[in-house]
Design a protein around this motif. Structure first.
Motif, PDB file in Angstrom:
ATOM      1  N   ARG A   2      55.842  30.281 -37.852  1.00 23.75           N
ATOM      2  CA  ARG A   2      54.964  31.178 -38.596  1.00 23.75           C
ATOM      3  C   ARG A   2      54.867  32.466 -37.794  1.00 23.75           C
ATOM      4  N   ILE A   3      55.150  33.596 -38.440  1.00 28.35           N
ATOM      5  CA  ILE A   3      55.203  34.879 -37.749  1.00 28.35           C
ATOM      6  C   ILE A   3      54.008  35.734 -38.144  1.00 28.35           C
ATOM      7  N   TYR A   4      53.376  36.322 -37.153  1.00 28.36           N
ATOM      8  CA  TYR A   4      52.209  37.183 -37.338  1.00 28.36           C
ATOM      9  C   TYR A   4      52.567  38.582 -36.848  1.00 28.36           C
ATOM     10  N   LEU A   5      52.738  39.525 -37.773  1.00 31.80           N
ATOM     11  CA  LEU A   5      53.083  40.904 -37.434  1.00 31.80           C
ATOM     12  C   LEU A   5      51.820  41.736 -37.341  1.00 31.80           C
ATOM     13  N   THR A  11      46.530  37.034 -32.089  1.00 33.34           N
ATOM     14  CA  THR A  11      47.438  36.155 -32.812  1.00 33.34           C
ATOM     15  C   THR A  11      46.758  34.815 -33.059  1.00 33.34           C
ATOM     16  N   PRO A  12      46.718  34.355 -34.301  1.00 31.94           N
ATOM     17  CA  PRO A  12      46.115  33.048 -34.573  1.00 31.94           C
ATOM     18  C   PRO A  12      46.906  31.933 -33.874  1.00 31.94           C
ATOM     19  N   GLU A  13      46.214  30.895 -33.538  1.00 34.19           N
ATOM     20  CA  GLU A  13      46.854  29.753 -32.889  1.00 34.19           C
ATOM     21  C   GLU A  13      47.941  29.175 -33.797  1.00 34.19           C
ATOM     22  N   GLY A  14      49.075  28.864 -33.211  1.00 33.77           N
ATOM     23  CA  GLY A  14      50.180  28.280 -33.957  1.00 33.77           C
ATOM     24  C   GLY A  14      51.130  29.290 -34.573  1.00 33.77           C
ATOM     25  N   GLY A  32      64.388  29.203 -40.395  1.00 33.09           N
ATOM     26  CA  GLY A  32      63.319  28.350 -39.882  1.00 33.09           C
ATOM     27  C   GLY A  32      61.930  28.948 -39.956  1.00 33.09           C
ATOM     28  N   VAL A  33      61.787  30.085 -40.625  1.00 28.16           N
ATOM     29  CA  VAL A  33      60.474  30.718 -40.761  1.00 28.16           C
ATOM     30  C   VAL A  33      59.819  30.165 -42.020  1.00 28.16           C
TER      31      VAL A  33
END
Length: 102
Positions: A2-5, A11-14, A32-33
């Motif tokens: 899981r990508i957080y831009l 950044t959220p955990e995970g 794999g995203v």
């Protein structure tokens, strides 16, 4: 994955942090995203915005049959958020059109 831009928020955990659109696009190309959460304004407009990721995914789905991950927007920029969400809806429509009939 899981990508957080985002350039500022924690950044959220995970989630895997990305600061620039090109980083997100390279990860998407690798596969794999599962999910992407996008901010629009990233501090340096010449390096791009979260909308650049939406545009890349839309083109990849339309032209190359790319299977997009779940996408969402967490930008505080309301007009950019609307534009990005419209792009995500277009991606979802393209994906539905490419799915084989059952």
């Amino acid at each position: 994955m899981r990508i957080y831009l985002d350039d500022e928020r924690a950044t959220p955990e995970g989630w895997t942090r990305a600061y620039w659109p090109d980083e997100v696009i390279e990860l998407l190309k690798l596969g794999g995203v599962e999910e992407v959460s996008l901010d629009h304004d990233l501090g340096e407009d010449e390096r791009g915005t979260g909308y650049d990721v939406v545009l890349w995914v839309e083109e990849a789905v339309a032209l190359h049959g790319f299977v997009p991950p779940r996408m969402r927007v967490h930008s505080a920029n309301s007009s950019a958020r609307e534009k990005m969400e419209a792009g995500i809806r277009a991606i979802e429509r393209l994906r539905e059109q490419r799915q084989p009939s059952r």
